[in-house]
Design a protein around this motif. Sequence first.
Motif, PDB file in Angstrom:
ATOM      1  N   GLU B  87       4.805 -16.269 -19.965  1.00 23.76           N
ATOM      2  CA  GLU B  87       4.459 -16.086 -18.555  1.00 23.76           C
ATOM      3  C   GLU B  87       4.649 -14.617 -18.143  1.00 23.76           C
ATOM      4  O   GLU B  87       3.734 -13.970 -17.632  1.00 23.76           O
ATOM      5  N   TYR B  91       2.086 -11.482 -17.005  1.00 24.95           N
ATOM      6  CA  TYR B  91       2.244 -10.736 -15.746  1.00 24.95           C
ATOM      7  C   TYR B  91       2.373  -9.241 -16.012  1.00 24.95           C
ATOM      8  O   TYR B  91       1.831  -8.413 -15.275  1.00 24.95           O
ATOM      9  N   ASN B 204       4.106   3.039  -3.652  1.00 27.80           N
ATOM     10  CA  ASN B 204       3.713   2.418  -4.921  1.00 27.80           C
ATOM     11  C   ASN B 204       3.820   0.892  -4.870  1.00 27.80           C
ATOM     12  O   ASN B 204       4.682   0.340  -4.206  1.00 27.80           O
ATOM     13  N   LEU B 205       2.941   0.273  -5.608  1.00 25.70           N
ATOM     14  CA  LEU B 205       2.895  -1.186  -5.661  1.00 25.70           C
ATOM     15  C   LEU B 205       2.679  -1.626  -7.104  1.00 25.70           C
ATOM     16  O   LEU B 205       1.795  -1.132  -7.791  1.00 25.70           O
ATOM     17  N   VAL B 206       3.503  -2.557  -7.531  1.00 22.37           N
ATOM     18  CA  VAL B 206       3.306  -3.176  -8.841  1.00 22.37           C
ATOM     19  C   VAL B 206       2.908  -4.624  -8.610  1.00 22.37           C
ATOM     20  O   VAL B 206       3.663  -5.393  -8.014  1.00 22.37           O
ATOM     21  N   THR B 207       1.726  -4.985  -9.061  1.00 16.98           N
ATOM     22  CA  THR B 207       1.287  -6.371  -8.891  1.00 16.98           C
ATOM     23  C   THR B 207       0.230  -6.704  -9.942  1.00 16.98           C
ATOM     24  O   THR B 207      -0.415  -5.817 -10.492  1.00 16.98           O
ATOM     25  N   SER B 208       0.096  -7.991 -10.192  1.00 13.68           N
ATOM     26  CA  SER B 208      -1.003  -8.419 -11.064  1.00 13.68           C
ATOM     27  C   SER B 208      -2.006  -9.232 -10.251  1.00 13.68           C
ATOM     28  O   SER B 208      -2.896  -9.871 -10.805  1.00 13.68           O
ATOM     29  N   LEU B 209      -1.830  -9.226  -8.936  1.00  9.83           N
ATOM     30  CA  LEU B 209      -2.680 -10.036  -8.057  1.00  9.83           C
ATOM     31  C   LEU B 209      -3.920  -9.250  -7.629  1.00  9.83           C
ATOM     32  O   LEU B 209      -3.814  -8.134  -7.123  1.00  9.83           O
ATOM     33  N   LEU B 211      -7.029 -10.677  -5.604  1.00  9.76           N
ATOM     34  CA  LEU B 211      -7.669 -11.865  -5.059  1.00  9.76           C
ATOM     35  C   LEU B 211      -9.187 -11.758  -5.015  1.00  9.76           C
ATOM     36  O   LEU B 211      -9.893 -12.734  -5.233  1.00  9.76           O
TER      37      LEU B 211
ATOM     38  N   TYR C  20       3.073  -1.113   7.803  1.00 11.30           N
ATOM     39  CA  TYR C  20       1.915  -0.212   7.747  1.00 11.30           C
ATOM     40  C   TYR C  20       1.188  -0.270   9.077  1.00 11.30           C
ATOM     41  O   TYR C  20       1.192  -1.301   9.771  1.00 11.30           O
ATOM     42  N   PHE C  72       1.757 -11.647   0.307  1.00 10.78           N
ATOM     43  CA  PHE C  72       1.191 -10.338   0.674  1.00 10.78           C
ATOM     44  C   PHE C  72       2.189  -9.391   1.332  1.00 10.78           C
ATOM     45  O   PHE C  72       1.776  -8.477   2.050  1.00 10.78           O
ATOM     46  N   TYR C  74       3.467  -6.903   0.346  1.00 10.30           N
ATOM     47  CA  TYR C  74       3.138  -5.506   0.060  1.00 10.30           C
ATOM     48  C   TYR C  74       2.009  -4.971   0.927  1.00 10.30           C
ATOM     49  O   TYR C  74       1.824  -3.768   1.030  1.00 10.30           O
ATOM     50  N   VAL C  79       6.983   0.067   2.177  1.00 16.98           N
ATOM     51  CA  VAL C  79       8.160   0.382   1.356  1.00 16.98           C
ATOM     52  C   VAL C  79       7.684   0.317  -0.100  1.00 16.98           C
ATOM     53  O   VAL C  79       6.491   0.113  -0.347  1.00 16.98           O
ATOM     54  N   GLY C  80       8.579   0.481  -1.061  1.00 15.94           N
ATOM     55  CA  GLY C  80       8.201   0.247  -2.439  1.00 15.94           C
ATOM     56  C   GLY C  80       7.989  -1.244  -2.638  1.00 15.94           C
ATOM     57  O   GLY C  80       8.800  -2.036  -2.178  1.00 15.94           O
ATOM     58  N   ASN C  81       6.894  -1.626  -3.297  1.00 16.77           N
ATOM     59  CA  ASN C  81       6.587  -3.055  -3.397  1.00 16.77           C
ATOM     60  C   ASN C  81       6.340  -3.502  -4.840  1.00 16.77           C
ATOM     61  O   ASN C  81       5.671  -2.817  -5.608  1.00 16.77           O
ATOM     62  N   ILE C  82       6.881  -4.666  -5.136  1.00 17.24           N
ATOM     63  CA  ILE C  82       6.672  -5.275  -6.455  1.00 17.24           C
ATOM     64  C   ILE C  82       6.383  -6.748  -6.206  1.00 17.24           C
ATOM     65  O   ILE C  82       7.110  -7.402  -5.455  1.00 17.24           O
ATOM     66  N   SER C  83       5.316  -7.270  -6.805  1.00 15.58           N
ATOM     67  CA  SER C  83       5.106  -8.700  -6.628  1.00 15.58           C
ATOM     68  C   SER C  83       5.502  -9.430  -7.900  1.00 15.58           C
ATOM     69  O   SER C  83       5.135  -9.045  -8.997  1.00 15.58           O
ATOM     70  N   ALA C  84       6.306 -10.444  -7.714  1.00  9.93           N
ATOM     71  CA  ALA C  84       6.903 -11.158  -8.838  1.00  9.93           C
ATOM     72  C   ALA C  84       6.135 -12.438  -9.130  1.00  9.93           C
ATOM     73  O   ALA C  84       5.394 -12.938  -8.286  1.00  9.93           O
ATOM     74  N   ALA C  85       6.368 -12.978 -10.317  1.00 14.07           N
ATOM     75  CA  ALA C  85       5.813 -14.291 -10.658  1.00 14.07           C
ATOM     76  C   ALA C  85       6.550 -15.354  -9.841  1.00 14.07           C
ATOM     77  O   ALA C  85       7.636 -15.125  -9.321  1.00 14.07           O
TER      78      ALA C  85
END
Lengths: 100, 364, 491
Positions: B87, B91, B204-209, B211, C20, C72, C74, C79-85
């Motif tokens: 998983e 990601y 900065n943004l870390v994502t795998s999304l 849409l 934002y 959403f 982010y 701010v600094g953004n990370i999207s998690a599983a």
Amino acid sequence: MRDAEKRDRGLLRVDVDECKGCGLCVEACPPKVIGMSERLNHYGYRTATYAGAGCTGCGICFMVCPEPGAITVLRIVHRNADEGHGVEPAIVGASECASN
Amino acid sequence: MRKQLMKGNEAIVRSAILSGCRAFYGYPITPASEITETAALYMPRAGGVFLQAESEVAAINMLYGAASAGVRAMTSSSGPGISLMQEGISYMAGAELPCVIADITRGGPGLGNIAAEQGDYHQVVKGGGHGNYRTIVLAPHSVQEMADLTALAFELADRYRNPVVLLADGFIGQMMEPVEFPQTAIAPRQPEYAVTGTEETRGNLVTSLHLDIDDLEAHQGHLEAKYRRAEKCEVRAEEWRTDDAEIVLTGYGIMGRILKAVAAEARAGGLKVGVLRPITLYPFPKLHFKRLAERARVFVVVEMSNGQMLEDVRLALNGVRPVEFLSRVGGNVPSHEEVLGFVREQARRTLPAREPEEERMANV
Amino acid sequence: MSSEMASEYAVSHGKAKAFYERYERKEELQHQTHFCPGCGHGQVHKMLAKAIDELGIQNRTILVGPVGCGVFTYNYFDVGNISAAHGRAPAVATGVKRSRPESIVIGYQGDGDLAAIGSAEILHAANRGENITVIFVNNAIYSMTGGQSAPTTLLGQKTTTTPDGRHTATEGYPLHVSELLATLEAPVYIERVGLGDNKQIAQATRAVRRTVENQVRGLGFSMVEVLSPCPTIFKMTPVEAQRWVRDVMEKTFPLGVFRDRTKDAQPRQLPEAGPALEEIPRILGVDIEGLPEGNAHAMEHAAEELDLRVRVAGFGGQGVLLLGEVLAEAGLDAGLEVSWLPSYGPEIRSGTSNCHVRLARQPIDSPLVTQPTVLVAMNEPSLRKFHSSVRPGGWILYNGETFPSDCGREDVHVLAHSFTRVADELGDARAGNMVMLGALLEITAVLPEASIDAALRRLVKSPKWVALDERALARGRELYRESLQEVGHES
């Protein structure tokens, strides 16, 4: 200019483009000075509308509103130093908010 | 004496720290536990983070966090644990986060056993998680390569912003051999995409999304382009006496070692046998196979799995040469003697000169 | 309203700077969130943004977003953004915070995310006392996927996957995450608040700020659980949904502070900077200067075809692996190519254990010794398992008084002796492996004594054991020499 004693302590602005018309502010407002518009906004929602008078500036409508900037509450700035509201007087003239 | 005797699993960690890795998150599993233990010992001393996670699922997601924060990070596991990490690997590939995962394989499916097997090939090389992605896979065959390919793995992970798997069997992980390390440690530059809690990285943004369907298609196109680039630039394989080889033996990891011993003995007996050992399993050394097919009459794939790499060899050769297959599984290793016997049998069957066309017909 | 009038009013409640200005989620709707009208997420977002503003931590904040309606984050938080599983935000937050301890890491999760699929991650992050903030939005339902039941769904509550209502017999009870986590020792602050009316919302605002502030102060794991309305899935008006939270949901999930150790908690210190890069090879023990010279000079005249293949086998605890290690280490010291491979399989915990050792002049191809030149069998089962694999002309060293006649081979040499008894006489039966190694070294006559000595000292830390092992090695050598004399007498 009218005497500050006779004026409302607060003032309310609603951004009609951001408001989704959920009505939580209408319910939450202690002096009951918020209603719903007759007209629909661009997205098809009826929006919150300030009655135009009676706002106490308590800010409750702002906190119950789920949108970050749909509601802006202003408080009257007393020129004399005894107001004790903790309000920063520098932020004025928020005319970028579409008001109704 | 400038080398030291060390287990492959221990060499990985030392090499990782020299390569600038400063975060290790893992969960114990035989036969990879020495990696976790060695990291527990050295990572804090090197100023890095070590944490034994509550599961492999958590470990890979901690890696996701560390990589998002711009830190070189790694984990280790074996078959069942790698299954759980799939998983997070998906990601990370989607979010374009680098990391290094050492998979010291054991027997499967299910609980299988703790003996060395190569049954993780499919889940690692073909990408065991969901979606269109790839992991770069390096297959060391010695303790020295455990060290060297770990360093390479971190480089490739950063270069391609993608997870890289070090796929080794329990033998390579547990065995001790002399090894030497570079004498200077690396401090990698903080990547520009990192989210570190500073004003500079705030946006900065870390994502795998993604849409939006066109957005996701474009993103996958970008990933594909990276994989094509890796296929062009990063293929690595070792060839051993293939110049005049009529029989090419192929296998990775510990099998590559055994095949060399077999080839040496077969040559002593007059057979022209060479070894092609893939070092990168993805990207697979297809062109090496194609080139050797110009001279070789038969390819012999030897695996400690049931024909997983065999599929890639067949795809690479695309039917131009026969591919024979020998396998032992469950923790058994195709022995030197067993493979030699098989090679001799193939030589008897295949080597009398035949035209390729005739040969192909014979294989139909 | 005229600008003249407005000029006498100042904004007291306005959009937080942590948001934002516009949300670039889509071409359209850039000044609205994606939340349904009356959704509690929007209120919680505002509380969090307000806290970030008030604490002055916008640049330091890293928000780890969930999977669910809150996905959403982010798009809204600058701010600094990370999207998690799904469910993994606490693990991701751990990875971020541990490497960036000076940042403020906030996990934002819903009840499906945190209480179901991510129950392990939240439990362990809390139990480790990670210095992170967790905002847990509990609306008793899976909203984004269309209203399936959650671990927090109330008893009797109808959802698309509990069409007749939640029953204890089949779905168990609503999961009380705050109470559960409050049983742990590590968390410093856990509070459950609601969005059920004005008063609750005011308290929720304070609680959200507190959980963030605790982290800024370095106090440790803080979580606020927010009971939140979902008018869309509840099929209620926003006001009805709000009241349902207060009048119904709160009965199952009582509000309150479940843990507050903020007064006793000691602020955490930031970790010290790591060592200088130049120090790393030494710390890892891989610096060349730290490595011994070795005794390769003693091997200059060794034959190029030197190729010793040893299989050592016995029971666990007999020192099988160490015997092999000393041999391999000594080989390396003597400048040879070496490999040492432990056996592998069910016998790793008990029963038989064995290892493969190769020493050679040439690079070693296969480290597996399937046909040893020397078999060291420390017991009878090992002898029986491997005796037939020994190369013709090779040796079997057997730890036993009498060599089993059915294991006899014409084409190999045998040295059978009770090596364990010899070791016992020397002081400890456990040194039997070294007696056998001594015999092996004497038989093969390949390695210089200096290399054996160096290897022993490198691998055996206790001086007492080094001394005993040295006596054992010497005795083993003697045993072989004595056996030659015996053979001489017989012949």
